[in-house]
Write a protein that holds these residues in place. Structure first.
Motif, mmCIF file in Angstrom:
data_model
loop_
_atom_site.group_PDB
_atom_site.id
_atom_site.type_symbol
_atom_site.label_atom_id
_atom_site.label_comp_id
_atom_site.label_asym_id
_atom_site.label_seq_id
_atom_site.Cartn_x
_atom_site.Cartn_y
_atom_site.Cartn_z
ATOM 1 N N LEU A 84 0.830 -1.207 0.000
ATOM 2 C CA LEU A 84 0.000 0.000 0.000
ATOM 3 C C LEU A 84 0.863 1.254 0.000
ATOM 4 O O LEU A 84 0.541 2.249 -0.666
ATOM 5 N N MET A 87 2.180 1.833 -3.532
ATOM 6 C CA MET A 87 1.142 2.370 -4.418
ATOM 7 C C MET A 87 0.908 3.850 -4.154
ATOM 8 O O MET A 87 0.684 4.641 -5.083
ATOM 9 N N ARG A 116 -5.173 -5.086 -11.695
ATOM 10 C CA ARG A 116 -5.130 -5.311 -10.246
ATOM 11 C C ARG A 116 -4.848 -4.033 -9.472
ATOM 12 O O ARG A 116 -4.928 -4.016 -8.242
ATOM 13 N N LEU A 117 -4.531 -2.965 -10.161
ATOM 14 C CA LEU A 117 -4.195 -1.714 -9.497
ATOM 15 C C LEU A 117 -5.432 -0.950 -9.076
ATOM 16 O O LEU A 117 -6.513 -1.099 -9.660
ATOM 17 N N ASP A 118 -5.275 -0.096 -8.074
ATOM 18 C CA ASP A 118 -6.381 0.731 -7.594
ATOM 19 C C ASP A 118 -6.910 1.603 -8.729
ATOM 20 O O ASP A 118 -6.122 2.180 -9.498
ATOM 21 N N LYS A 120 -8.087 4.573 -8.832
ATOM 22 C CA LYS A 120 -7.576 5.946 -8.824
ATOM 23 C C LYS A 120 -6.185 5.994 -9.439
ATOM 24 O O LYS A 120 -5.878 6.893 -10.235
ATOM 25 N N GLN A 122 -4.965 3.895 -11.595
ATOM 26 C CA GLN A 122 -5.127 3.658 -13.027
ATOM 27 C C GLN A 122 -5.514 4.939 -13.755
ATOM 28 O O GLN A 122 -5.015 5.219 -14.851
#
Length: 250
Positions: A84, A87, A116-118, A120, A122
């Motif tokens: 986290l 990211m 798989r990314l958040d 936001k 992306q």
């Protein structure tokens, strides 16, 4: 515009063959922090600052494409806190660097599986890609949730679907076609791959694209990797003979 940190060191790159596409496995952030008794995320934040310096100096060294390995498909195995935190660092980097990258005519792109990314993150990625799409002083690519085997698997699956749909014949599958289905379809293959921190693994980074790349492994941890060291490595590359399977002078 202020001079880049490498301007005084550009001569060290030499006048030989240029490494126009340099790919970097940025290793050693966590170790750098641990050696100082700090949390691993401190090292990752320091590593992000180092990325800024390397991006700024790259054009002075004749580098037109710079690709860095930021987060692999295997890095999800790390602690939730570290993932986290990484990211969040990626998101802050994009938000804070967007104006400077645009001002310095740097095009920014991302490779890897974004699904798989958040959401936001992306959106931030797509936004800076769109904003910098017209620039070409430096093509800066970040590999995030990237794995070479995963990339080849996704490309092969796309080609298989096309064959099943009757859009392709098996005999039409060539290495060029496979390259066109990879995340790096719009990028030239790397000339030089650098890995920091003393490890000598390729770690699933661009296995297809680096078939004929030159490698340079340095013991320097990524937060300590300077523009001056990059200039020296690029200079050494200029004296290497690249035969691509052939014989020099044949």
């Amino acid at each position: 515009m202020a001079p880049s940190p490498s301007s005084v060191n550009a001569a060290e790159a030499g006048s030989g063959r240029r490494a126009e596409h340099v790919a970097i496995i940025m290793d050693g952030n966590g170790r750098w922090a641990t050696e100082r008794g700090w949390p691993r995320l401190v090292g990752h934040r320091k590593g992000a600052e180092r990325v800024k310096e390397i991006v700024r100096c790259a054009p002075d060294l004749g580098i037109r494409w710079l690709t860095v390995y930021a987060f692999s498909t295997e890095n999800w195995k790390r602690s939730t806190e570290e993932v986290l935190g990484l990211m969040a660092i990626f998101a802050r980097y994009i938000e804070r660097e967007a104006d400077r990258l645009a001002a310095e005519s740097v095009r920014m792109r991302f490779i890897g599986d974004r699904s798989r990314l958040d959401p936001k993150l992306q959106r931030l990625m797509a936004g800076i890609e769109s904003r910098t799409a017209a620039y070409d002083r430096l093509n800066f690519t970040i590999a995030i949730n990237y794995g070479g085997r995963d990339e080849i698997t996704r490309a092969t699956r796309d080609i298989a679907h096309a064959i099943a749909a009757g859009l392709l014949k098996p005999e039409q599958v060539t290495d060029q076609l496979i390259s066109q289905h990879l995340d790096t379809a719009d990028l030239p293959d790397p000339d030089l791959v650098i890995r920091t921190s003393g490890e000598t693994r390729t770690s699933n980074f661009l296995p297809w694209q680096t078939a004929y790349a030159e490698y340079d492994f340095t013991p320097t941890l990524w937060p300590d990797f300077t523009p001056a060291e990059l200039a020296k490595i690029v200079g050494r590359f200029g004296h290497r003979e690249r035969r691509f399977g052939g014989v020099v002078g044949a």
